[in-house]
Design a protein around this motif. Structure first.
Motif, PDB file in Angstrom:
ATOM      1  N   ALA A 102      51.477  35.401  35.619  1.00  0.00           N
ATOM      2  CA  ALA A 102      52.302  36.565  35.292  1.00  0.00           C
ATOM      3  C   ALA A 102      53.786  36.191  35.301  1.00  0.00           C
ATOM      4  O   ALA A 102      54.550  36.588  34.402  1.00  0.00           O
ATOM      5  CB  ALA A 102      52.038  37.694  36.283  1.00  0.00           C
TER       6      ALA A 102
ATOM      7  N   GLU B  34      49.400  35.396  39.996  1.00  0.00           N
ATOM      8  CA  GLU B  34      50.830  35.563  40.259  1.00  0.00           C
ATOM      9  C   GLU B  34      51.634  34.520  39.478  1.00  0.00           C
ATOM     10  O   GLU B  34      52.678  34.825  38.883  1.00  0.00           O
ATOM     11  CB  GLU B  34      51.096  35.424  41.760  1.00  0.00           C
ATOM     12  CG  GLU B  34      52.558  35.557  42.155  1.00  0.00           C
ATOM     13  CD  GLU B  34      52.791  35.246  43.623  1.00  0.00           C
ATOM     14  OE1 GLU B  34      53.568  35.977  44.262  1.00  0.00           O
ATOM     15  OE2 GLU B  34      52.203  34.268  44.123  1.00  0.00           O
TER      16      GLU B  34
ATOM     17  N   THR C  60      56.288  36.200  31.974  1.00  0.00           N
ATOM     18  CA  THR C  60      57.526  36.970  32.057  1.00  0.00           C
ATOM     19  C   THR C  60      58.729  36.096  31.736  1.00  0.00           C
ATOM     20  O   THR C  60      59.634  36.496  30.989  1.00  0.00           O
ATOM     21  CB  THR C  60      57.679  37.585  33.470  1.00  0.00           C
ATOM     22  OG1 THR C  60      56.569  38.451  33.726  1.00  0.00           O
ATOM     23  CG2 THR C  60      58.967  38.374  33.585  1.00  0.00           C
TER      24      THR C  60
ATOM     25  N   GLN D 219      44.775  43.207  30.630  1.00  0.00           N
ATOM     26  CA  GLN D 219      45.645  44.324  30.265  1.00  0.00           C
ATOM     27  C   GLN D 219      47.044  44.132  30.824  1.00  0.00           C
ATOM     28  O   GLN D 219      48.039  44.435  30.156  1.00  0.00           O
ATOM     29  CB  GLN D 219      45.037  45.643  30.747  1.00  0.00           C
ATOM     30  CG  GLN D 219      43.819  46.072  29.965  1.00  0.00           C
ATOM     31  CD  GLN D 219      43.297  47.435  30.401  1.00  0.00           C
ATOM     32  OE1 GLN D 219      43.813  48.043  31.322  1.00  0.00           O
ATOM     33  NE2 GLN D 219      42.260  47.910  29.733  1.00  0.00           N
ATOM     34  N   GLU D 220      47.135  43.618  32.034  1.00  0.00           N
ATOM     35  CA  GLU D 220      48.461  43.383  32.616  1.00  0.00           C
ATOM     36  C   GLU D 220      49.207  42.286  31.872  1.00  0.00           C
ATOM     37  O   GLU D 220      50.415  42.396  31.639  1.00  0.00           O
ATOM     38  CB  GLU D 220      48.340  43.028  34.100  1.00  0.00           C
ATOM     39  CG  GLU D 220      49.701  42.894  34.768  1.00  0.00           C
ATOM     40  CD  GLU D 220      49.634  42.861  36.277  1.00  0.00           C
ATOM     41  OE1 GLU D 220      50.559  42.313  36.897  1.00  0.00           O
ATOM     42  OE2 GLU D 220      48.649  43.382  36.848  1.00  0.00           O
TER      43      GLU D 220
ATOM     44  N   SER E 257      50.656  43.768  28.869  1.00  0.00           N
ATOM     45  CA  SER E 257      51.838  44.581  29.176  1.00  0.00           C
ATOM     46  C   SER E 257      53.065  43.725  29.450  1.00  0.00           C
ATOM     47  O   SER E 257      54.199  44.164  29.249  1.00  0.00           O
ATOM     48  CB  SER E 257      51.558  45.487  30.379  1.00  0.00           C
ATOM     49  OG  SER E 257      51.496  44.738  31.591  1.00  0.00           O
ATOM     50  N   LEU E 258      52.849  42.490  29.900  1.00  0.00           N
ATOM     51  CA  LEU E 258      53.966  41.582  30.162  1.00  0.00           C
ATOM     52  C   LEU E 258      54.476  40.900  28.898  1.00  0.00           C
ATOM     53  O   LEU E 258      55.511  40.227  28.930  1.00  0.00           O
ATOM     54  CB  LEU E 258      53.548  40.512  31.177  1.00  0.00           C
ATOM     55  CG  LEU E 258      53.258  41.009  32.601  1.00  0.00           C
ATOM     56  CD1 LEU E 258      52.712  39.879  33.462  1.00  0.00           C
ATOM     57  CD2 LEU E 258      54.514  41.605  33.232  1.00  0.00           C
TER      58      LEU E 258
ATOM     59  N   ASP F 253      41.339  44.171  33.972  1.00  0.00           N
ATOM     60  CA  ASP F 253      42.652  44.607  34.462  1.00  0.00           C
ATOM     61  C   ASP F 253      43.693  43.497  34.293  1.00  0.00           C
ATOM     62  O   ASP F 253      44.845  43.762  33.941  1.00  0.00           O
ATOM     63  CB  ASP F 253      42.558  45.001  35.940  1.00  0.00           C
ATOM     64  CG  ASP F 253      41.653  46.204  36.160  1.00  0.00           C
ATOM     65  OD1 ASP F 253      41.427  46.964  35.195  1.00  0.00           O
ATOM     66  OD2 ASP F 253      41.167  46.375  37.293  1.00  0.00           O
ATOM     67  N   ALA F 254      43.283  42.267  34.546  1.00  0.00           N
ATOM     68  CA  ALA F 254      44.210  41.143  34.434  1.00  0.00           C
ATOM     69  C   ALA F 254      44.686  40.964  32.994  1.00  0.00           C
ATOM     70  O   ALA F 254      45.883  40.754  32.738  1.00  0.00           O
ATOM     71  CB  ALA F 254      43.547  39.864  34.928  1.00  0.00           C
TER      72      ALA F 254
END
Length: 618
Positions: free
Chosen positions: A151, A148, A155, A188-189, A192-193, A185-186
């Motif tokens: 990310a 968290e 951002t 890839q996220e 995407s950010l 998954d982490a």
């Protein structure tokens, strides 16, 4: 050539650990302060890595944020330390044209309470602004256990700069993050950010880092990075050491390349020798553009066994529920404890609750006594403190409770050790009680504290402590609301000694759907009453109660009777407002609680009779 352009056609070698070398020099203070106190040492290390073949060096700013610098009273020097660091690195890299990363380290570990996201972003913004003033080739976000936090940081930085972002998570277990998220998954996220390079660093050595990347797909936009530790750490004569040959590390770098990693450096334990071996093996090798991802067999997490009794918090929502605390002995004779437990069970309690070394004094383990109680078909409710157990011990303890079928837990912080029998003992407090509740709820999902699957879900019903003996109860209730967000199923209050306080508690908590068990503890003498009132944290008696106990003098029988009468008067008020009643047994005098249980049952029978009479009349 720009960093991202270079990564399209090359596998780049980054530098290794800064702290490891400083530690080997005997420096065990604030590494980041050396940027302004001893810049020549930092510049020498940069040069050592450049001579070893590093294409990239990073600034000595891993802990150069206000939160971490505050440990050393240096929080006002964020600007000077970061600006000096970028200047030193840029100066060292200038002759050879190496890339320079401005490093920003993660703040949170397990404890989200260390800093809020708002506080973290403010500190990241401050540090990043100073690093960016030196025009780095990238910002390296490293050692982030809390996804968290990472990310949110990515951002925010994307709104601040177009400088390439390298975002690296840290794992306790290969291939899975602390929150249970798969590494693939982490990453890839993070892509995407807007992160340009994503990967892992720290905690794991080469073997487990390679293993983690076997399940990672090549990304469409972002490149992969890896900065493994030299090995798992060891301790020799009180000093941290890493057992890893540079040759082994270099061979591991080749395997990381085969998994699609294009940026390879080193974390804890690595030295210029490790980087030299890495560079030697990666030199002139092209990046891997296709890979077959290893099939990850899904780990089946079994559902928890169905409970043979209704959870206490569910029962307390609709009907009378009584729990009684009986302290486990401070000696090895358990006779009275077992007698008391059986007497209380026969009186009709719903659970017997046992503290975890209350007042920081050692008692027989409530896990052991709970196991004995279960053999007698008595339902145990075990307290568990953050004081006595580190994270390893907490998880082990909870797994043991699950294995024994003990599913009722009260998560508490625990009194500090200085109040108990061993004032010099260490208070652990790896996490707060609120964070412990969150971790217990992870176990209910079948997830370890470290993020790995546990193959079966636990089935814990988790209580949280409530101290209403404060001036402003509404403030204490705000904390209850935070505990509900963390996963608390119900609350157990400290003992209350006035009718007015009971009514106030009801008025302040009646909006909560989460049940409150109202605490009542019968008094036994004026001496113990004054001790509770003046010395025990979280307990305050009324002047009326103190005067009534004082009037009993040294007459033990009269004092006992008066203590029970005061408790009954409190129960008269509490029983009409709360379904949950929590009786605390004083000094193993369980017969006092047996009498109070009978009294509560009489109240309930009278109420049921009155209701029946009203219905019949209509």
């Amino acid at each position: 050539m720009k960093l991202l352009e270079a990564l399209k056609t090359r596998v780049l070698t980054a530098d290794g650990a800064m702290g490891t070398l400083l530690y080997s020099y005997g420096i065990e203070y604030c590494n980041e302060e050396l940027n302004i106190q001893r810049p020549e040492i930092i510049e020498k290390i940069h040069h050592d890595y450049i001579r070893a073949g590093a294409d990239i060096i990073q600034t000595n700013t891993y802990g150069a944020n206000a939160h971490k610098l505050a440990r050393y009273g240096l929080e006002e020097q964020v600007k000077d330390i970061n600006r000096a660091a970028i200047e030193i690195a840029k100066r060292a890299a200038a002759p050879g044209g190496q890339f320079v990363f401005g490093t920003i380290g993660g703040i949170r570990g397990f404890r989200k309470s260390d800093a809020t996201l708002t506080e973290i972003i403010a500190m990241v913004d401050q540090q990043a602004q100073h690093l960016l003033s030196g025009d780095p080739d990238g910002l390296l976000l490293e050692t982030y256990y809390d996804f968290e936090e990472l990310a949110a940081t990515v951002t925010h930085l994307k709104t601040l700069t177009d400088t390439p972002l390298i975002a690296q998570v840290s794992m306790h277990e290969p291939g899975v993050l602390q929150n249970g998220m798969l590494l693939n998954d982490a990453l890839q996220e993070l892509e995407s950010l807007g992160a340009d390079i994503v990967g892992v660093n720290c905690r794991l050595g080469p073997h487990h880092t390679i293993q983690a990347f076997e399940g990672v797909e090549l990304l469409k936009k972002a490149f992969l990075s890896a900065y493994p530790n030299a090995s798992l750490l060891d301790v020799e004569d009180g000093r941290i050491v890493y057992e890893s040959e540079a040759d082994y590390f270099g061979r591991a770098a080749l395997l990381l390349r085969e998994e699609g990693v294009r940026l390879i450096g080193g974390c804890c334990g690595t030295t210029p020798k490790h980087i030299a071996e890495t560079k030697k093996r990666l030199r002139n090798l092209a990046p891997v553009t296709e890979k077959k991802v290893a099939e990850r067999k899904p780990i089946v997490i079994r559902e928890a066994e169905a409970l043979d009794v209704k959870p206490l918090h569910e029962k307390a929502k609709t009907e009378r529920t009584i729990i009684v605390e009986l302290d486990t002995p401070r000696h090895l004779d358990i006779t009275t404890f077992i007698e008391g437990s059986k007497a209380l069970d026969a009186a009709g309690i719903d659970a017997l609750t046992m503290a975890d070394n209350s007042l920081a004094s050692p008692r027989i383990s409530n896990m052991a006594m709970g196991s004995i109680l279960k053999q007698e078909n008595i339902r145990p409710l075990a307290h568990i403190t953050c004081r006595d157990h580190n994270l390893i011990g907490l998880q082990s303890h909870l797994m043991g409770l699950d294995a024994l079928g003990m599913h009722d837990i009260l998560a508490v912080t625990g009194d500090p050790t200085k109040v108990g029998d061993f004032p010099g003992a260490t208070s652990v407090y790896d996490v707060s009680s609120m964070e412990l509740i969150q971790l217990i709820k992870k176990l209910n999902e079948g997830i370890s504290f470290s993020g790995k699957p546990l193959r079966k879900k636990a089935n814990f019903s988790v209580a949280a402590a409530f101290n209403p003996n404060v001036r402003v109860v509404s403030r204490a209730v705000k904390r209850l609301e935070q505990k509900i967000e963390s996963g608390a199923d119900y609350f157990i209050s400290q003992p209350v000694y006035t009718k007015e306080k009971i009514i106030e508690i009801y008025e302040e908590t009646k909006h909560l759907e989460t049940p409150v068990f109202l605490g009542i503890m019968p008094l036994t003498s004026i001496r113990s009453s004054e001790f509770l009132h003046n010395e025990v944290p979280g307990i305050k008696l009324s002047e009326d109660a103190l005067e009534r106990m004082r009037a009993c003098g040294e007459d033990k029988e009269r004092a006992t009777a008066e203590g029970i009468q005061i408790a009954k008067e409190l129960i008269d008020t509490a029983a009409g407002l709360f379904n949950g009643i929590y009786l605390i047994t004083p000094f193993l005098r369980y017969e006092m609680c047996v009498e109070l249980i009978d009294y509560i049952r009489q109240i309930d029978l009278q109420k049921a009779s009155d209701n029946s009479h009203v219905q019949t009349s209509h």
